[in-house]
Write a protein that holds these residues in place. Structure first.
Motif: not given
Length: 368
Positions: A99-104, A107-116
């Protein structure tokens, strides 16, 4: 049948193992949703993960808009065991602090949209009123959801360009919902084919101000009958203030149903008027790459086989995509003012078919 890791925890609500849900409806779902933006309207991210126990499917998506281009990645797999590990393919959600902190992480294979990215709630989460939507005698949506406004930190890469996600700038909202909603392949039309929905009007507005969070939800049928009504203000100390019956005034761009601005007329518990004025910036139609209703490329809960993934890039000025917008739920980046304070968040809106209060007579009517 064998036990699953969730069975170790004292969270059961029926005589079943947590491998099963008590509802037998094929459309049972359990999903998380997030959005993020840098307040400029230049970059907008919408992403989420869902599980569909009665379909045996889990999936996730991420889509980012920059200018008139939008990238989308999707992951899907078989749901064999239910547990605390929320991941599918190159996508995962980690609950760092409930209810406070979440990590998403994406990492797709083609690296088109990546995030941490790491989410931190600015105010406590709010449990919304139960959401029910009927189609004749049948409830096609019967769900519970909590929502929260907050901010983001981490890194985001779009089409090879790295962006720093500064928590002093990046904001957004998230929700967790579960229950019944249309997922996977469509049910047979049955009676609804001869008695179709005349119209559906929906508004969902989570906003973050410095001193409070605001959540407004309005759902109306074609004649303006209100079937869901929620307006609350939440403070850092956990106080939740009910804001009465929202009255909504939307200015649509001529010849469209695109909301350019809106005024939300609310009322405090003391009876004082509270006005929220909203300007919409960039937007993402949830039926373009994100798998929500009407997306021709992919649908949540659809069986795509084991370890499936795909990526797409869209030009949002393409005529085929523009033609779908009047029949879509659209998430807009929102800049808001309330009592002199400036806030940021999302303005989610669907205006489909007839809506008498807006002056839309049928599915093809637009603003003058």
């Amino acid at each position: 049948m064998r036990p699953v890791p969730l069975d170790e925890y004292p969270i059961h609500q029926s005589p079943l193992s947590m491998a099963q849900v008590a509802a037998t409806d094929r459309n049972f779902y359990d999903r998380c949703y997030f959005n993020a933006h840098d307040r400029s309207g230049e970059v907008f991210l919408v992403t989420g993960l869902g599980v569909y126990p009665n379909l045996g499917v889990t999936d996730a998506f991420a889509t980012v808009r920059r200018g008139d281009e939008q990238w989308a990645v999707r992951f899907s797999d078989a749901l064999d065991d239910r547990g605390l590990d929320a991941r599918v393919g190159g996508y995962r959600v980690e609950v760092v602090e409930p209810l406070r902190k979440i990590r998403v992480v994406c990492e797709p294979a083609d690296r088109s949209v990546c995030f941490d990215l790491t989410w931190e709630g600015a105010f406590p989460a709010v449990l919304e009123d139960r959401h029910i939507l009927m189609a004749g005698p049948k409830a096609i949506l019967d769900a519970t959801r909590f929502a929260q406004v907050g901010g983001w930190s981490g890194t985001l890469s779009v089409d090879g360009e790295d962006l720093r996600v500064d928590p002093e700038v990046w904001v957004g909202s998230r929700d967790r919902s579960w229950g019944i909603r249309p997922v996977g392949d469509a049910d047979p039309a049955g009676r609804t084919a001869d008695d179709p929905l005349a119209g559906h009007w929906w508004l969902y507005v989570p906003l973050r101000f410095d001193d409070f969070g605001l959540l407004v939800i309005v759902q109306e049928s074609a004649d303006g009958t209100r079937t869901l009504n929620h307006a609350t203000r939440v403070f850092a100390d956990g106080r939740v203030e009910q804001l009465g019956w929202p009255r909504v005034s939307i200015t649509y761009a001529g010849g469209t149903r695109h909301p350019e601005s809106a005024r939300l007329h609310l009322t405090t518990p003391a009876g004082a008027p509270l006005l929220v004025e909203i300007e919409t910036l960039t937007s993402i139609a949830l039926s373009v790459g994100a798998g929500y209703g009407g997306d021709p490329d992919w649908t949540h809960g659809q069986w795509k086989g084991r370890d499936w993934s795909s990526s797409s890039k869209y030009r949002l000025d393409d005529a085929t995509i523009l033609a779908r917008l009047p029949f879509a739920t659209v998430d807009h980046v929102a800049r808001a003012t309330c009592e002199g304070a400036v806030g940021w968040g999302m303005f989610e809106h669907a205006s489909m078919g007839r809506h008498d209060p807006s002056g839309f007579a049928d599915w093809f009517a637009t603003a003058p």
